[in-house]
Design an enzyme around this catalytic site. Sequence first.
Site, mmCIF file in Angstrom:
data_model
loop_
_atom_site.group_PDB
_atom_site.id
_atom_site.type_symbol
_atom_site.label_atom_id
_atom_site.label_comp_id
_atom_site.label_asym_id
_atom_site.label_seq_id
_atom_site.Cartn_x
_atom_site.Cartn_y
_atom_site.Cartn_z
ATOM 1 N N ASP A 62 3.959 -79.886 55.284
ATOM 2 C CA ASP A 62 3.368 -81.261 54.986
ATOM 3 C C ASP A 62 4.553 -82.378 54.450
ATOM 4 O OD1 ASP A 62 2.159 -83.507 54.803
ATOM 5 O OD2 ASP A 62 0.038 -82.590 54.282
ATOM 6 N N TYR A 155 0.637 -100.319 61.285
ATOM 7 C CA TYR A 155 1.558 -99.821 62.287
ATOM 8 C C TYR A 155 2.548 -100.946 62.056
ATOM 9 C CZ TYR A 155 3.722 -97.634 66.168
ATOM 10 O OH TYR A 155 4.748 -96.902 67.105
ATOM 11 N N LYS A 159 6.446 -100.105 60.581
ATOM 12 C CA LYS A 159 7.542 -99.826 61.385
ATOM 13 C C LYS A 159 8.754 -101.073 60.916
ATOM 14 C CE LYS A 159 6.386 -96.800 64.034
ATOM 15 N NZ LYS A 159 6.943 -95.464 63.522
ATOM 16 N N THR A 190 3.994 -88.890 75.738
ATOM 17 C CA THR A 190 3.900 -87.805 74.913
ATOM 18 C C THR A 190 2.217 -87.573 75.053
ATOM 19 O OG1 THR A 190 2.960 -89.574 73.018
ATOM 20 C CG2 THR A 190 5.191 -88.706 72.854
HETATM 21 N N1 LIG Z 1 4.552 -92.272 71.852
HETATM 22 C C1 LIG Z 1 5.120 -93.382 72.271
HETATM 23 O O1 LIG Z 1 4.573 -93.895 73.128
HETATM 24 C C2 LIG Z 1 5.782 -94.148 71.109
HETATM 25 C C3 LIG Z 1 6.697 -95.230 71.247
HETATM 26 C C4 LIG Z 1 7.168 -95.854 70.125
HETATM 27 C C5 LIG Z 1 7.531 -95.245 69.133
HETATM 28 N N2 LIG Z 1 6.811 -93.968 68.834
HETATM 29 C C6 LIG Z 1 7.048 -93.367 67.708
HETATM 30 O O2 LIG Z 1 7.510 -91.956 67.823
HETATM 31 C C7 LIG Z 1 7.011 -91.314 66.609
HETATM 32 C C8 LIG Z 1 6.370 -90.205 66.891
HETATM 33 O O3 LIG Z 1 5.251 -90.219 67.825
HETATM 34 P P1 LIG Z 1 4.651 -89.358 68.838
HETATM 35 O O4 LIG Z 1 4.092 -90.182 69.706
HETATM 36 O O5 LIG Z 1 5.396 -88.134 69.044
HETATM 37 O O6 LIG Z 1 3.270 -88.741 67.746
HETATM 38 P P2 LIG Z 1 2.730 -87.436 68.050
HETATM 39 O O7 LIG Z 1 1.223 -87.410 67.247
HETATM 40 O O8 LIG Z 1 2.622 -86.733 69.383
HETATM 41 O O9 LIG Z 1 3.794 -86.364 67.015
HETATM 42 C C9 LIG Z 1 3.415 -86.472 65.845
HETATM 43 C C10 LIG Z 1 4.112 -85.076 65.124
HETATM 44 O O10 LIG Z 1 4.102 -85.138 63.597
HETATM 45 C C11 LIG Z 1 3.365 -84.346 62.953
HETATM 46 N N3 LIG Z 1 2.658 -84.521 61.848
HETATM 47 C C12 LIG Z 1 1.733 -85.443 61.421
HETATM 48 N N4 LIG Z 1 1.448 -85.257 60.225
HETATM 49 C C13 LIG Z 1 2.233 -84.706 59.621
HETATM 50 C C14 LIG Z 1 2.709 -84.231 58.182
HETATM 51 N N5 LIG Z 1 1.945 -84.820 57.329
HETATM 52 N N6 LIG Z 1 3.781 -83.468 57.955
HETATM 53 C C15 LIG Z 1 4.603 -82.909 58.858
HETATM 54 N N7 LIG Z 1 4.214 -83.253 60.148
HETATM 55 C C16 LIG Z 1 3.343 -84.144 60.515
HETATM 56 C C17 LIG Z 1 2.379 -83.761 64.297
HETATM 57 O O11 LIG Z 1 1.746 -82.287 63.967
HETATM 58 C C18 LIG Z 1 3.262 -83.841 65.326
HETATM 59 O O12 LIG Z 1 4.237 -82.830 65.374
HETATM 60 C C19 LIG Z 1 6.313 -92.281 65.817
HETATM 61 O O13 LIG Z 1 6.957 -92.935 64.607
HETATM 62 C C20 LIG Z 1 5.917 -93.367 66.562
HETATM 63 O O14 LIG Z 1 5.766 -94.483 66.276
HETATM 64 C C21 LIG Z 1 6.003 -93.327 69.723
#
Ligand SMILES: NC(=O)c1ccc[n+]([C@@H]2O[C@H](COP(=O)([O-])OP(=O)(O)OC[C@H]3O[C@@H](n4cnc5c(N)ncnc54)[C@H](O)[C@@H]3O)[C@@H](O)[C@H]2O)c1
Length: 273
Positions: A62, A155, A159, A190
């Site tokens: 974590d 958020y 960022k 995702t």
């Molecule tokens: N999905 C999108 O469209 C998108 C667009 C722009 C930016 N982002 C950015 O991408 C990044 C990841 O987003 P995502 O969509 O892949 O999210 P997601 O929820 O699919 O994945 C998040 C990951 O973080 C892990 N996690 C959560 N809490 C945790 C902790 N305390 N310790 C360790 N691991 C932990 C989860 O288990 C998962 O593996 C973020 O910064 C998000 O802002 C995503």
Amino acid sequence: MELKGKVAVVTGASRGVGKGIAVELGTAGATVYVVARSAGPLAETAAAVTEAGGVGIAVAADVLDDGQTAALFDRIADEQGTVDIVVNSAFCSPDLAGWLTRPFWELPIGSWDQVLGLGTRAAYVAAVHAVPMMSDSGLIVAVSSPGEQVPNVSYSVGKAATDRLVAELATQLKLRGVAVFSLWPGLVRTEFLLAAARTTSDGHQVLDFPDGRVLDVNLAETPRFIGRAVVGLATDPARLERTGSVETTAALAERYGFTDIDGNRPPTSYEVG
Ligand SMILES: NC(=O)c1ccc[n+]([C@@H]2O[C@H](COP(=O)([O-])OP(=O)(O)OC[C@H]3O[C@@H](n4cnc5c(N)ncnc54)[C@H](O)[C@@H]3O)[C@@H](O)[C@H]2O)c1
């Protein structure tokens, strides 16, 4: 196999963006420590990294717990002696999904700590532990976002804070040869995004915005696209010249000449109709 022999860490790698990055680093031959809280999905990511050509190693941790982050880097120091690439992608989207349509004064104050703690503070703590053992051509990436497009105060502020953190780390790390980037994907297909989408009568997956507008999710980039962007940065010998900057996956695709897995480049902006 340009990254064979390189050691990488990707947080938040059990799914989504982090998983896509880990698999692409594996495709380039890297040894990748994949990190998230749950061992089960992590084992799948580690196997995918190995199947792609790298070495995947799952570490359940974590990253909100500083002791667990310290133990992660202690383990890498013991096993590898160094780390070359650190990617911070841990994120709390399952909770965020319920927040996006609500004004900030109706949200638990802890939402602030969750976004800034995971997105910004955890990246800072990882850098504290990684830098002393990092090779002199190291790379740190924080996955960020053009947060002002998302109607959520925590958020957006989180960022912006991540982007500023990157700029500050880069200033101090340039002399050591370590490059630091904030990386903005476009919309990424995702598991989180797809779960929030609705399928229309003509088979399109769309996201509904609070103001009634919809966005076609099928146009979004896959998590592998941002993975290719990270590999591009990791294999760019001139990257230190740009350290501290915000990079977009679209601009990096142009610079390094990669596409998404379907051979196309995703749109650089999305029509919300
Ligand atoms: N999905 C999108 O469209 C998108 C667009 C722009 C930016 N982002 C950015 O991408 C990044 C990841 O987003 P995502 O969509 O892949 O999210 P997601 O929820 O699919 O994945 C998040 C990951 O973080 C892990 N996690 C959560 N809490 C945790 C902790 N305390 N310790 C360790 N691991 C932990 C989860 O288990 C998962 O593996 C973020 O910064 C998000 O802002 C995503």
